[in-house]
Design an enzyme around this catalytic site. Structure first.
Site, PDB file in Angstrom:
ATOM      1  N   ARG A   1       0.756  -1.380  -0.025  1.00  0.00           N
ATOM      2  CA  ARG A   1      -0.076   0.028  -0.121  1.00  0.00           C
ATOM      3  C   ARG A   1       0.947   1.335   0.067  1.00  0.00           C
ATOM      4  O   ARG A   1       0.608   2.242  -0.458  1.00  0.00           O
ATOM      5  CB  ARG A   1      -1.143  -0.175   1.204  1.00  0.00           C
TER       6      ARG A   1
ATOM      7  N   ASP B   1     -10.285 -13.724  16.625  1.00  0.00           N
ATOM      8  CA  ASP B   1      -9.190 -14.407  15.939  1.00  0.00           C
ATOM      9  C   ASP B   1      -9.192 -15.740  16.221  1.00  0.00           C
ATOM     10  O   ASP B   1      -8.813 -16.786  15.229  1.00  0.00           O
ATOM     11  CB  ASP B   1      -7.985 -13.885  16.398  1.00  0.00           C
TER      12      ASP B   1
ATOM     13  N   GLU C   1      -2.366  -5.664  19.732  1.00  0.00           N
ATOM     14  CA  GLU C   1      -2.409  -4.616  18.942  1.00  0.00           C
ATOM     15  C   GLU C   1      -2.932  -3.393  19.622  1.00  0.00           C
ATOM     16  O   GLU C   1      -3.488  -3.350  20.917  1.00  0.00           O
ATOM     17  CB  GLU C   1      -3.264  -4.944  17.729  1.00  0.00           C
TER      18      GLU C   1
ATOM     19  N   GLY D   1       0.692 -20.001  13.652  1.00  0.00           N
ATOM     20  CA  GLY D   1       2.022 -19.810  13.327  1.00  0.00           C
ATOM     21  C   GLY D   1       2.910 -20.778  12.960  1.00  0.00           C
ATOM     22  O   GLY D   1       2.503 -21.358  11.800  1.00  0.00           O
TER      23      GLY D   1
ATOM     24  N   LYS E   1     -10.070 -19.400  13.571  1.00  0.00           N
ATOM     25  CA  LYS E   1      -8.839 -20.709  13.697  1.00  0.00           C
ATOM     26  C   LYS E   1      -9.738 -21.772  13.920  1.00  0.00           C
ATOM     27  O   LYS E   1      -9.369 -22.890  13.302  1.00  0.00           O
ATOM     28  CB  LYS E   1      -7.762 -20.305  14.436  1.00  0.00           C
TER      29      LYS E   1
END
Length: 430
Positions: A48, A203, A192, A136, A207
């Site tokens: 971006r 989140d 965050e 991860g 998953k």
């Protein structure tokens, strides 16, 4: 014999994960070529903000036109690490249409539209790999999809969000409150600036949908997953957990019904015995516990987030997809043949820990016990403490359905002697 013409890779996104993918592709180029059977070439990087300096990446490869990049026609593999629903969904679909296979780390998109993306990949004879979308660096998707393909998985129970595990671990080990633990997680870079997706369970729910779909060969969407965040967990909850020999974790739980006729997927805080392997998972680490007929109990553990760990999973998929490309084949696609119904939370059966504020006078315990009995919920243990006309009553149940427990709590709230329901916590892992 190694092919000399390189396989061309387009990278969509060059943030924390994308930059690590590019770095590893460059620094490990010879090893990757040897493992694949051909060199790989970074052919373009869509971003971006093109003016940002990206160490190790030729500025000539950087573009803001991701659509043109995936439509080039000479791209062998598109690596998507931009996240979100759009434009990622359109870019992945376009990549298939223009001859590229895809490696993605996009859990939200896969949880919402995984079936459509798999169908597009199959239609065009291309691969869709996404090991990095869950936990991860931990190898989890491929073991479920391939290593356990001959087994029957009955339950997947796991910690799949490092931010929430860090916060809960800090609350448990230091006695910190939720906000204090969150502030530390933010300062250390684990959380965050807006932690909603993590602490409210979004989140982990994405998953869980992916894991349930693979484990049970059934399409499970994000909307099918019951979700409850952990912002209401208190120091008092941890004290109660310790009294039971437990700790508290935010768990993703995917399981078959006892009769095998349906599945459920849920995310919520739960007390878990200290003897369970998941109880010892500390800090920002992830761990997933898999229970199956033939293999028994398996545990997968490791760093569940971060640039390098996630990039490791991306590169593992990239190697596999490139090998398939050289051999003019594809790996396993979606397996949804079982098509089991996905039950709601009301059908879930587990144990419960309920903390009530009650009047400290004779007969209260009998009234409460009667309500539990009337709703078919069996009590395992009761602990009562009182002072100055007020008391706390902690009830731990035997296994009961969520629907039965909900009805019980509604009835308890109507009792004059019950001042309020302080907390309700599920007890898992027993």
């Amino acid at each position: 014999m190694m092919r000399t013409r390189p396989l061309k890779v387009a990278l969509l996104g060059c943030g924390v994960v994308g930059s690590e993918v590019a770095r590893i592709m460059t620094t490990h180029a010879d090893d990757l070529a040897a493992r694949i059977g051909a060199p790989i070439e970074l052919a373009g990087v869509a971003v971006r903000r093109p003016s940002k300096v990206r160490e190790g990446i030729d500025p000539a490869l950087v573009t803001t036109d991701a659509t043109a990049l995936v439509k080039r026609g000479d791209i062998d593999v598109v690596v998507e690490v931009i996240g979100g629903i759009e434009p990622a969904r359109s870019l992945i679909t376009s990549a298939f249409e223009h001859g590229a296979s895809v490696v993605s780390a996009n859990k939200a998109l896969l949880a919402q539209d995984g079936a459509a993306l798999h169908a597009a990949a199959e239609q065009h004879g291309k691969d869709l790999y996404y090991e990095a979308a869950v936990a991860g660096a931990i190898p989890l998707i491929r073991p479920l999809r391939e290593s356990l393909a001959g087994d029957k998985v009955n339950r997947v129970l796991g910690i799949v969000n490092g931010t929430t595990n860090f916060i809960l671990d800090k609350m448990d080990s230091t006695g910190a409150g939720y906000q204090e633990a969150l502030d530390e997680a933010t300062a250390l870079g684990y959380a965050e600036a807006d932690p909603t997706a993590d602490v409210e369970g979004f989140d982990a729910a994405a998953k869980a949908a992916i894991l349930a779909g693979i484990a049970f060969h059934t399409r499970v969407r994000l909307d099918d997953v019951y979700r409850e965040g952990m912002t209401e967990v208190t120091a008092a909850d941890f004290a109660s957990a310790r009294n039971m020999g437990c700790t508290i974790k935010l768990l993703a739980i995917c399981e078959r019904a006892e009769d095998g006729g349906s599945v459920t997927a849920r995310v919520h805080p739960a007390m878990i015995p200290l003897s369970h392997p998941l109880a010892s998972v500390r800090g920002a680490y992830n761990a997933v516990f898999v229970e199956s007929d033939a293999s028994g109990q398996l545990m997968f553990y490791g760093p569940g987030a971060g640039g390098a760990p996630t990039a490791s999973a991306v590169l593992g998929d990239l190697v596999a997809v490139c090998r398939n490309r050289l051999n003019s084949t594809t790996g396993p696609g979606e397996s949804a043949y079982a098509a089991l119904p996905v039950s709601g939370m009301g059908e879930v059966v587990t144990r419960y820990h309920i903390s009530l504020d009650v009047a400290d006078k004779p007969g209260v315990l009998a009234q409460v016990a009667t309500v539990f009995a009337e709703h078919g919920v069996s009590i395992d243990t009761v602990r009562q403490q009182g002072k100055d006309g007020e008391a706390s009553l902690v009830v731990v149940t035997h296994r009961a359905s969520d629907a039965a427990l909900t009805g019980t709590v509604e009835a308890l709230r109507k009792l004059d002697t019950v001042r309020g329901v302080a907390s309700i916590m599920r007890v898992e892992g027993e």
